[in-house]
Scaffold this motif. Sequence first.
Motif, PDB file in Angstrom:
ATOM      1  N   ILE A  42       0.849  -1.196   0.000  1.00 22.31           N
ATOM      2  CA  ILE A  42       0.000   0.000   0.000  1.00 22.31           C
ATOM      3  C   ILE A  42       0.884   1.245   0.000  1.00 22.31           C
ATOM      4  N   LEU A  43       0.544   2.189  -0.854  1.00 24.62           N
ATOM      5  CA  LEU A  43       1.216   3.483  -0.905  1.00 24.62           C
ATOM      6  C   LEU A  43       0.226   4.522  -0.398  1.00 24.62           C
ATOM      7  N   VAL A  44       0.512   5.138   0.754  1.00 21.18           N
ATOM      8  CA  VAL A  44      -0.373   6.121   1.386  1.00 21.18           C
ATOM      9  C   VAL A  44       0.180   7.522   1.156  1.00 21.18           C
ATOM     10  N   ILE A  45      -0.714   8.406   0.691  1.00 19.66           N
ATOM     11  CA  ILE A  45      -0.323   9.771   0.381  1.00 19.66           C
ATOM     12  C   ILE A  45      -1.336  10.728   1.007  1.00 19.66           C
ATOM     13  N   SER A  46      -0.853  11.686   1.781  1.00 19.42           N
ATOM     14  CA  SER A  46      -1.760  12.679   2.365  1.00 19.42           C
ATOM     15  C   SER A  46      -2.324  13.553   1.250  1.00 19.42           C
ATOM     16  N   GLN A  47      -3.615  13.928   1.391  1.00 21.53           N
ATOM     17  CA  GLN A  47      -4.284  14.648   0.311  1.00 21.53           C
ATOM     18  C   GLN A  47      -5.353  15.575   0.884  1.00 21.53           C
ATOM     19  N   PHE A  48      -4.961  16.776   1.270  1.00 15.95           N
ATOM     20  CA  PHE A  48      -5.918  17.698   1.876  1.00 15.95           C
ATOM     21  C   PHE A  48      -7.015  18.090   0.898  1.00 15.95           C
ATOM     22  N   THR A  49      -6.765  17.976  -0.397  1.00 12.81           N
ATOM     23  CA  THR A  49      -7.766  18.403  -1.375  1.00 12.81           C
ATOM     24  C   THR A  49      -9.002  17.509  -1.400  1.00 12.81           C
ATOM     25  N   LEU A  50      -8.975  16.371  -0.693  1.00 16.87           N
ATOM     26  CA  LEU A  50     -10.177  15.539  -0.601  1.00 16.87           C
ATOM     27  C   LEU A  50     -11.292  16.248   0.157  1.00 16.87           C
ATOM     28  N   TYR A  51     -10.929  17.303   0.881  1.00 17.67           N
ATOM     29  CA  TYR A  51     -11.935  18.083   1.606  1.00 17.67           C
ATOM     30  C   TYR A  51     -12.199  19.437   0.939  1.00 17.67           C
ATOM     31  N   ALA A  52     -12.015  19.512  -0.359  1.00 17.36           N
ATOM     32  CA  ALA A  52     -12.328  20.737  -1.095  1.00 17.36           C
ATOM     33  C   ALA A  52     -13.832  20.984  -1.071  1.00 17.36           C
ATOM     34  N   ASN A  53     -14.211  22.238  -0.887  1.00 20.41           N
ATOM     35  CA  ASN A  53     -15.613  22.622  -0.962  1.00 20.41           C
ATOM     36  C   ASN A  53     -15.771  23.456  -2.221  1.00 20.41           C
ATOM     37  N   THR A  54     -16.580  22.942  -3.141  1.00 25.34           N
ATOM     38  CA  THR A  54     -16.784  23.643  -4.411  1.00 25.34           C
ATOM     39  C   THR A  54     -18.230  24.112  -4.572  1.00 25.34           C
ATOM     40  N   ALA A  55     -18.933  24.279  -3.452  1.00 30.09           N
ATOM     41  CA  ALA A  55     -20.350  24.661  -3.501  1.00 30.09           C
ATOM     42  C   ALA A  55     -20.558  26.059  -4.065  1.00 30.09           C
ATOM     43  N   LYS A  56     -19.610  26.961  -3.852  1.00 28.56           N
ATOM     44  CA  LYS A  56     -19.761  28.335  -4.321  1.00 28.56           C
ATOM     45  C   LYS A  56     -18.670  28.657  -5.328  1.00 28.56           C
ATOM     46  N   GLY A  57     -19.079  29.033  -6.493  1.00 25.60           N
ATOM     47  CA  GLY A  57     -18.127  29.473  -7.500  1.00 25.60           C
ATOM     48  C   GLY A  57     -17.256  28.356  -8.050  1.00 25.60           C
ATOM     49  N   GLY A 104       4.086   8.917   0.881  1.00 32.19           N
ATOM     50  CA  GLY A 104       4.560  10.144   0.280  1.00 32.19           C
ATOM     51  C   GLY A 104       5.208  10.984   1.368  1.00 32.19           C
ATOM     52  N   ARG A 105       5.460  12.248   1.096  1.00 28.67           N
ATOM     53  CA  ARG A 105       6.046  13.152   2.084  1.00 28.67           C
ATOM     54  C   ARG A 105       5.031  14.241   2.397  1.00 28.67           C
ATOM     55  N   PHE A 106       4.604  14.281   3.645  1.00 31.91           N
ATOM     56  CA  PHE A 106       3.558  15.215   4.055  1.00 31.91           C
ATOM     57  C   PHE A 106       3.948  16.644   3.688  1.00 31.91           C
ATOM     58  N   GLY A 107       3.025  17.351   3.029  1.00 29.05           N
ATOM     59  CA  GLY A 107       3.214  18.764   2.696  1.00 29.05           C
ATOM     60  C   GLY A 107       4.104  19.037   1.500  1.00 29.05           C
ATOM     61  N   ALA A 108       4.696  18.002   0.922  1.00 31.40           N
ATOM     62  CA  ALA A 108       5.595  18.204  -0.216  1.00 31.40           C
ATOM     63  C   ALA A 108       4.798  18.329  -1.510  1.00 31.40           C
ATOM     64  N   ASP A 109       5.435  18.921  -2.512  1.00 34.77           N
ATOM     65  CA  ASP A 109       4.883  18.943  -3.863  1.00 34.77           C
ATOM     66  C   ASP A 109       5.256  17.597  -4.482  1.00 34.77           C
ATOM     67  N   MET A 110       4.292  16.683  -4.507  1.00 37.60           N
ATOM     68  CA  MET A 110       4.559  15.315  -4.949  1.00 37.60           C
ATOM     69  C   MET A 110       4.006  15.086  -6.349  1.00 37.60           C
ATOM     70  N   LYS A 111       4.712  14.274  -7.092  1.00 38.69           N
ATOM     71  CA  LYS A 111       4.236  13.764  -8.380  1.00 38.69           C
ATOM     72  C   LYS A 111       3.917  12.294  -8.143  1.00 38.69           C
ATOM     73  N   VAL A 112       2.641  11.944  -8.230  1.00 40.54           N
ATOM     74  CA  VAL A 112       2.197  10.584  -7.956  1.00 40.54           C
ATOM     75  C   VAL A 112       1.973   9.877  -9.287  1.00 40.54           C
ATOM     76  N   HIS A 113       2.682   8.785  -9.483  1.00 44.94           N
ATOM     77  CA  HIS A 113       2.561   7.988 -10.694  1.00 44.94           C
ATOM     78  C   HIS A 113       1.899   6.665 -10.323  1.00 44.94           C
ATOM     79  N   LEU A 114       0.893   6.276 -11.103  1.00 42.19           N
ATOM     80  CA  LEU A 114       0.254   4.997 -10.828  1.00 42.19           C
ATOM     81  C   LEU A 114      -0.375   4.448 -12.091  1.00 42.19           C
ATOM     82  N   VAL A 115      -0.555   3.129 -12.086  1.00 40.81           N
ATOM     83  CA  VAL A 115      -1.290   2.457 -13.141  1.00 40.81           C
ATOM     84  C   VAL A 115      -2.506   1.845 -12.463  1.00 40.81           C
TER      85      VAL A 115
END
Length: 165
Positions: free
Chosen positions: A93-108, A143-154
Amino acid sequence: MRAVVQRVTAGHVVVDDEVIARLDVSHSRFGLVVLVGVTHTDTPDDAAKLADKIWRLRIFDGTDSADNGSADKGSTDNGSRAERAAADIDAPILVISQFTLYANTAKGRRPSWNAAAPGSIAEPLVDAVVGALRSAGATVETGRFGADMKVHLVNDGPVTILLES
């Protein structure tokens, strides 16, 4: 907590042009790439529950892991044969932190990140998910928490599932 779980045949993370994590699927042929998001109210108990869901999520077919390359790898149609979990086939298992999973796009058209927990709360909880997976017997890369990561997967299938604790 939220997680996007992807069944994969390969995966790695690059930070600053260096591969910092790579799935070794040589023994199972498959693995999981898991993006984990944390919100303000999440707890270590939520992290443990999420880790258990990830480890026991049956998204691999019921044949011998050596045969998992067959045409019916646990399709997601109504005739699915998905009977095995990462725990059953020892899938890495490759675990990567992803704060964008809690994006709110209800407005605009610009997402708000207000529901995502700050790093001081999120990082220990992502680490708790990783720790719980390892305690259960999983081989886990991160991954590395808070880093600018490039995630490659198939992505295999493709199979992508959203989990919440």
